[in-house]
Design an enzyme around this catalytic site. Structure first.
Site: not given
Length: 238
Positions: A55, A67, A69, A72, A77, A99, A192
């Site tokens: 979905h 990640e 935060n 920023v 990352e 799903d 999700s």
């Protein structure tokens, strides 16, 4: 009847209520799915594949790994675009059966202490198993309050009888409930597609629920153990 999580975050999506801020990069398999903004979570299962919820489908997704935060740049990352987004062929958008979705990355992620894979289940988890759900979803069941830092919640898998009594006629063999029947702690909008990890294995994908953290309405999760062969065959053929 409102399905809370069954839409990406720009509609109504899913998030952690009643949890805590995860220890930085402790859920290093957690992905943020972005299309100019965070809309769903995901789980890195190999250097080139991410599992999420069907979905959450968009034809083009930027996967953000490492990640904590998301507002920023923390220097850990990795941003990698999708090259393929593959919904389960039997996904049913009405009842959210099957799903689950796979995202192939355009290049392999570099695995390190901030970005790592999570194992697929060796078997299904029994009720009572303690698990960890995580995400950047809504912190509130009643208002909009989205965190920048990754949130975690420890929660148990509930029995199928509790799950069926909470959602009569709505739970398929590809779903399970987890959380607290008394309410107060749950995943919510924006979570999700994200991981439910039990004993180091990805047992669930955040799928749907009635509201967030409501009494007698626990979160409903895709039962990943039913999809091991679909996942492996899809990865090998793509």
């Amino acid at each position: 009847f409102a399905v809370a999580f069954a839409a990406p975050i720009d509609d109504e999506d899913d998030k952690i209520v009643g949890g805590y801020e995860c220890r930085k990069n402790s859920a290093s398999y957690q992905a943020s799915l972005q299309s100019g903004y965070h809309f769903c979570g995901g789980s890195l299962i190999s250097s080139t594949w991410v599992v999420s919820a069907a979905h959450c489908y968009k034809s083009r997704i930027q996967v953000r790994l490492g990640e904590h935060n998301i507002a920023v740049n923390e220097g850990t990352e990795q941003f990698i675009d999708s090259v393929k987004v593959i919904m389960h062929p039997s996904y049913n958008s009405r009842n959210l059966d099957n799903d689950i979705m796979l995202i192939k990355l355009s290049k392999p992620a570099s695995l390190n202490s901030y970005v790592s894979t999570v194992a697929l289940p060796s078997s299904c988890a029994s009720s009572g198993t303690r698990c960890l759900v995580s995400g950047w979803g809504n912190l509130s069941g009643s208002s909009s309050n989205y965190p920048d830092t990754l949130r975690c919640l420890d929660l148990p898998i509930l029995s199928s009888s509790s799950c069926n009594s909470a959602y009569p006629g709505q739970i398929t063999s590809n779903m399970f409930c987890a959380g607290f029947m008394e309410g107060g702690k749950d995943s919510c909008q924006g979570d999700s597609g994200g991981p439910v990890v039990c004993n180091g294995q990805l047992q669930g994908v955040v799928s749907w629920g009635y509201g967030c953290a409501q009494r007698n309405k626990p979160g409903v999760y895709t039962k990943v153990c039913n999809y091991r062969s679909w996942i492996s065959s899809t990865m090998s053929s793509n």
